[in-house]
Each structure stands twice: as structure tokens, then as C-alpha cells.
Design an enzyme around this catalytic site. Structure first.
Site, PDB file in Angstrom:
ATOM      1  CE1 TYR A   1       6.601   2.025  -9.433  1.00  0.00           C
ATOM      2  CE2 TYR A   1       4.093   2.108  -9.602  1.00  0.00           C
ATOM      3  CZ  TYR A   1       5.100   2.736  -8.894  1.00  0.00           C
ATOM      4  OH  TYR A   1       5.125   3.660  -8.202  1.00  0.00           O
TER       5      TYR A   1
ATOM      6  CG  HIS B   1       9.067   7.330 -10.861  1.00  0.00           C
ATOM      7  ND1 HIS B   1       8.502   6.019 -11.414  1.00  0.00           N
ATOM      8  CD2 HIS B   1       8.763   7.389  -9.495  1.00  0.00           C
ATOM      9  CE1 HIS B   1       8.226   5.154 -10.260  1.00  0.00           C
ATOM     10  NE2 HIS B   1       8.494   6.011  -9.022  1.00  0.00           N
TER      11      HIS B   1
HETATM   12  N1  LIG Z   1       6.020   7.997  -6.781  1.00  0.00           N
HETATM   13  C1  LIG Z   1       6.977   7.027  -6.109  1.00  0.00           C
HETATM   14  O1  LIG Z   1       7.772   7.345  -6.155  1.00  0.00           O
HETATM   15  C2  LIG Z   1       6.122   6.196  -5.424  1.00  0.00           C
HETATM   16  C3  LIG Z   1       6.815   5.098  -4.432  1.00  0.00           C
HETATM   17  C4  LIG Z   1       6.011   4.452  -3.573  1.00  0.00           C
HETATM   18  C5  LIG Z   1       4.790   3.996  -3.701  1.00  0.00           C
HETATM   19  N2  LIG Z   1       4.323   4.532  -5.062  1.00  0.00           N
HETATM   20  C6  LIG Z   1       2.616   4.605  -5.260  1.00  0.00           C
HETATM   21  O2  LIG Z   1       1.809   4.541  -4.099  1.00  0.00           O
HETATM   22  C7  LIG Z   1       1.570   3.030  -4.113  1.00  0.00           C
HETATM   23  C8  LIG Z   1       1.364   2.707  -2.490  1.00  0.00           C
HETATM   24  O3  LIG Z   1       2.623   2.630  -2.006  1.00  0.00           O
HETATM   25  P1  LIG Z   1       3.184   1.274  -1.275  1.00  0.00           P
HETATM   26  O4  LIG Z   1       2.487   0.219  -1.922  1.00  0.00           O
HETATM   27  O5  LIG Z   1       4.628   1.533  -1.289  1.00  0.00           O
HETATM   28  O6  LIG Z   1       2.775   1.439   0.233  1.00  0.00           O
HETATM   29  P2  LIG Z   1       1.508   1.402   1.070  1.00  0.00           P
HETATM   30  O7  LIG Z   1       0.102   1.508   0.060  1.00  0.00           O
HETATM   31  O8  LIG Z   1       1.354   2.072   2.350  1.00  0.00           O
HETATM   32  O9  LIG Z   1       1.713  -0.132   1.907  1.00  0.00           O
HETATM   33  C9  LIG Z   1       1.515  -1.281   0.719  1.00  0.00           C
HETATM   34  C10 LIG Z   1       1.702  -2.537   1.777  1.00  0.00           C
HETATM   35  O10 LIG Z   1       0.717  -2.665   2.743  1.00  0.00           O
HETATM   36  C11 LIG Z   1       0.174  -4.059   2.653  1.00  0.00           C
HETATM   37  N3  LIG Z   1      -1.435  -3.962   2.940  1.00  0.00           N
HETATM   38  C12 LIG Z   1      -2.399  -3.487   2.042  1.00  0.00           C
HETATM   39  N4  LIG Z   1      -3.652  -3.451   2.574  1.00  0.00           N
HETATM   40  C13 LIG Z   1      -3.442  -3.761   3.897  1.00  0.00           C
HETATM   41  C14 LIG Z   1      -4.238  -4.038   4.782  1.00  0.00           C
HETATM   42  N5  LIG Z   1      -5.537  -3.763   4.882  1.00  0.00           N
HETATM   43  N6  LIG Z   1      -3.747  -4.367   5.870  1.00  0.00           N
HETATM   44  C15 LIG Z   1      -2.448  -4.562   6.255  1.00  0.00           C
HETATM   45  N7  LIG Z   1      -1.365  -4.342   5.240  1.00  0.00           N
HETATM   46  C16 LIG Z   1      -1.808  -3.921   4.196  1.00  0.00           C
HETATM   47  C17 LIG Z   1       0.640  -4.697   1.316  1.00  0.00           C
HETATM   48  O11 LIG Z   1       0.611  -5.998   1.357  1.00  0.00           O
HETATM   49  P3  LIG Z   1      -0.216  -6.788   0.477  1.00  0.00           P
HETATM   50  O12 LIG Z   1       0.051  -6.364  -1.222  1.00  0.00           O
HETATM   51  O13 LIG Z   1       0.346  -8.190   0.452  1.00  0.00           O
HETATM   52  O14 LIG Z   1      -1.759  -6.549   0.793  1.00  0.00           O
HETATM   53  C18 LIG Z   1       1.665  -3.907   1.061  1.00  0.00           C
HETATM   54  O15 LIG Z   1       2.796  -4.399   1.396  1.00  0.00           O
HETATM   55  C19 LIG Z   1       2.353   2.118  -4.879  1.00  0.00           C
HETATM   56  O16 LIG Z   1       1.616   0.937  -5.234  1.00  0.00           O
HETATM   57  C20 LIG Z   1       2.565   3.093  -5.950  1.00  0.00           C
HETATM   58  O17 LIG Z   1       1.449   3.143  -6.941  1.00  0.00           O
HETATM   59  C21 LIG Z   1       4.568   5.732  -5.619  1.00  0.00           C
END
Ligand SMILES: NC(=O)c1ccc[n+]([C@@H]2O[C@H](COP(=O)([O-])OP(=O)(O)OC[C@H]3O[C@@H](n4cnc5c(N)ncnc54)[C@H](OP(=O)(O)O)[C@@H]3O)[C@@H](O)[C@H]2O)c1
Length: 250
Positions: free
Chosen positions: A44, A102
Site C-alpha cells: 500500500y 499478503h
Molecule cells: N488483504 C488483502 O488482499 C486486501 C484486499 C482488499 C482490501 N483489504 C483491506 O480491507 C480494507 C477495506 O477494503 P476495500 O477498501 O477494498 O473495500 P470496502 O471497505 O468494502 O470499500 C471501500 C470503498 O467504499 C467507500 N465507502 C466507505 N464508506 C462508505 C459509506 N459510508 N458509504 C458509501 N461508500 C463508502 C470508500 O470510498 P471513499 O474512500 O471515497 O469513502 C471506498 O471506495 C482495505 O483498505 C484493506 O485494508 C485487504
């Protein structure tokens, strides 16, 4: 966790959070959002600013929890050793709360090699708990076989303690096989993409539930994950770097 350490149920994910704003949003997430757990990764490219935001929050280090991950393209013993040292340098922390592999890339030898490097980090006292991410049952079995045979040969705990598997989990990807595997062994499941990256906001069932309960669709999805906590160790990472996204926890 199986390591004996506690993990905060809600984590703040910083995937795709640009390095130049990561310190500010992490500080905000801790102070205003009430988060105590930050989920970063070498890939990241924001370990340093994320840790800076944690320090600026004024919350004592022992009350905060920091996760990072060995990048999929660098899965080997030597690379993982270097990354552990580098994460300590980048963050300035004496220890990393949770270090994950990861993704199960690189072939068996490199996966096991990278795991050994994490085990050595625990033995050296610079990592508290270790785990994996994006591991399905095939790779979980492979790791468990290695851990068991090493424990038998070298003594209990020498193969390392698997505390966490972080995978994509939400109502459209419930992964019962992985959930069952982890639950049977007490391995903590961390759910990423808990709000399905806001791609299901127009789903008819989800919108009808949101209307019925007078909640946003994101709140319904977070509640689904939180309710899983009561039946299994299940943790989640909603992510947002829009300050408007920091609403009171549902
Ligand atoms: N281990 C892995 O391979 C892996 C892969 C993916 C993710 N992750 C971890 O999981 C975390 C979360 O996953 P993710 O970011 O992919 O998916 P997520 O949390 O399901 O979705 C994030 C998205 O939702 C939007 N959002 C946030 N709050 C909201 C709300 N209240 N209403 C509407 N939209 C909203 C955000 O936009 P804005 O930012 O514009 O608010 C962003 O575009 C990552 O940051 C990471 O730490 C790990």
C-alpha cells in the site's frame, strides 16, 4: 487470537490511501472514528505515514494495533526478512502487532520461507502475531502441515502460530469452506471489503433492508459482519478516506 494477544474488532483499512494523506486520515480515524486498529501493507506504500497518524493521535502505542503484510511479489525467506526490518524502520515501532503474508504466491518453498521469516520475527520479539491473507483451504492445509511437522521435530510452537486469515468476506462472498476451516481451529477471520467497495448500494434486497431499518446500505453490511462476531471470530475493515464517511459506528 491464538497468539494470546487481543485484536480490536474494527480495523481501519488504508488500501489505496495515498501516502500524502494517510497520516491525516489515520489520525482522524483514530480520534474521530474511534478506530484503534490500522490495516496497512508494504504494497500500500503508506506504512510510514499510517504510523505517523497513529503517533499523532496521542493514543498510547499499547492501545493501538498495527497490521502490515509481506507483498505477494516478494514471497521468500530472504525478502520477507528484509521487509520485516524495513517495516520496523518505516514505522519507527518497536514491534508490529500483526504481520501477514499478503497472498499465497511464489510457490510452496517461498510461501513456507516467508512464513519462517515471520516466525523468526516473533521469536526476536519484533512481531506479536502472524497470519496469512487470501489463503484458501489448499494453502491453509499446506501451512498447517508445515507447522505440525516442524512442531513435532523442533518442539511445540517452533513452526509458528497461525493467528489470522484475512480474506474478502461479505454476503456475496461468504466462503463457508474458509470460514469453517478457520473456526474449527480458532484462527481469526478478518473480513476485507465488508461494504463490497460500495458496489451493491442499489441491490434490491439490501436497499429494502436499509429502508426497513432506517439505515444506510453500508450500515446494514457492517451489521452483517459484526453479527458474525457473535458466532465466529470475525473482524472487518471498512475503508474510507472521505471524512464524511466517518459516521458513528452502526
Ligand atoms: N488483504 C488483502 O488482499 C486486501 C484486499 C482488499 C482490501 N483489504 C483491506 O480491507 C480494507 C477495506 O477494503 P476495500 O477498501 O477494498 O473495500 P470496502 O471497505 O468494502 O470499500 C471501500 C470503498 O467504499 C467507500 N465507502 C466507505 N464508506 C462508505 C459509506 N459510508 N458509504 C458509501 N461508500 C463508502 C470508500 O470510498 P471513499 O474512500 O471515497 O469513502 C471506498 O471506495 C482495505 O483498505 C484493506 O485494508 C485487504
Amino acid at each position: 487470537m491464538p497468539s494470546g494477544y487481543e485484536i480490536p474488532i474494527l480495523g481501519y483499512g488504508v488500501y489505496q490511501t495515498p501516502a500524502n494523506i494517510a497520516a491525516e486520515v489515520v489520525e482522524h480515524a483514530i480520534k474521530v472514528g474511534g478506530y484503534r486498529h490500522v490495516d496497512s501493507a508494504v504494497a500500500y506504500r503508506n506504512e510510514a505515514p499510517s504510523s505517523e497518524g497513529m503517533k499523532k493521535s496521542g493514543i498510547p502505542r499499547e492501545q493501538l494495533f498495527f497490521t502490515t503484510k509481506i507483498p505477494p511479489k516478494d514471497m521468500s525467506y530472504e525478502n520477507a526478512k528484509k521487509h520485516v526490518q524495513n517495516s520496523l524502520r518505516e514505522t519507527g515501532f518497536d514491534y508490529i502487532d500483526l504481520y501477514l503474508l499478503h497472498a499465497p504466491y511464489g510457490g510452496k518453498e517461498n510461501r513456507i520461507g516467508a512464513w519462517k521469516a515471520l516466525v523468526e520475527g516473533v521469536e526476536a520479539g519484533v512481531i506479536r502475531s502472524i497470519g496469512v491473507s487470501n489463503y484458501g483451504v489448499y494453502h491453509l492445509d499446506e501451512l498447517e502441515t508445515y507447522i505440525k511437522s516442524t512442531d513435532e521435530k523442533e518442539g511445540q510452537g517452533k513452526g509458528g502460530v497461525l493467528s489470522v486469515n484475512q480474506v474478502e468476506l461479505h454476503p456475496w462472498l461468504a466462503r463457508k469452506d474458509i470460514v469453517d476451516w478457520c473456526n474449527e481451529r480458532g484462527v481469526v477471520l478478518e473480513a476485507y471489503c465488508p461494504i463490497v467497495r460500495a458496489t451493491k448500494t442499489n441491490d434490491p434486497l439490501l436497499t429494502s433492508l436499509a429502508k426497513k431499518h432506517n439505515k444506510t446500505t453500508s450500515q446494514i453490511l457492517l451489521r452483517w459482519s459484526l453479527q458474525m462476531v457473535s458466532i465466529s471470530p470475525y473482524y472487518l475493515f471498512p475503508k474510507s478516506y472521505d471524512p464524511q464517511g466517518f459516521r458513528a459506528p452502526p
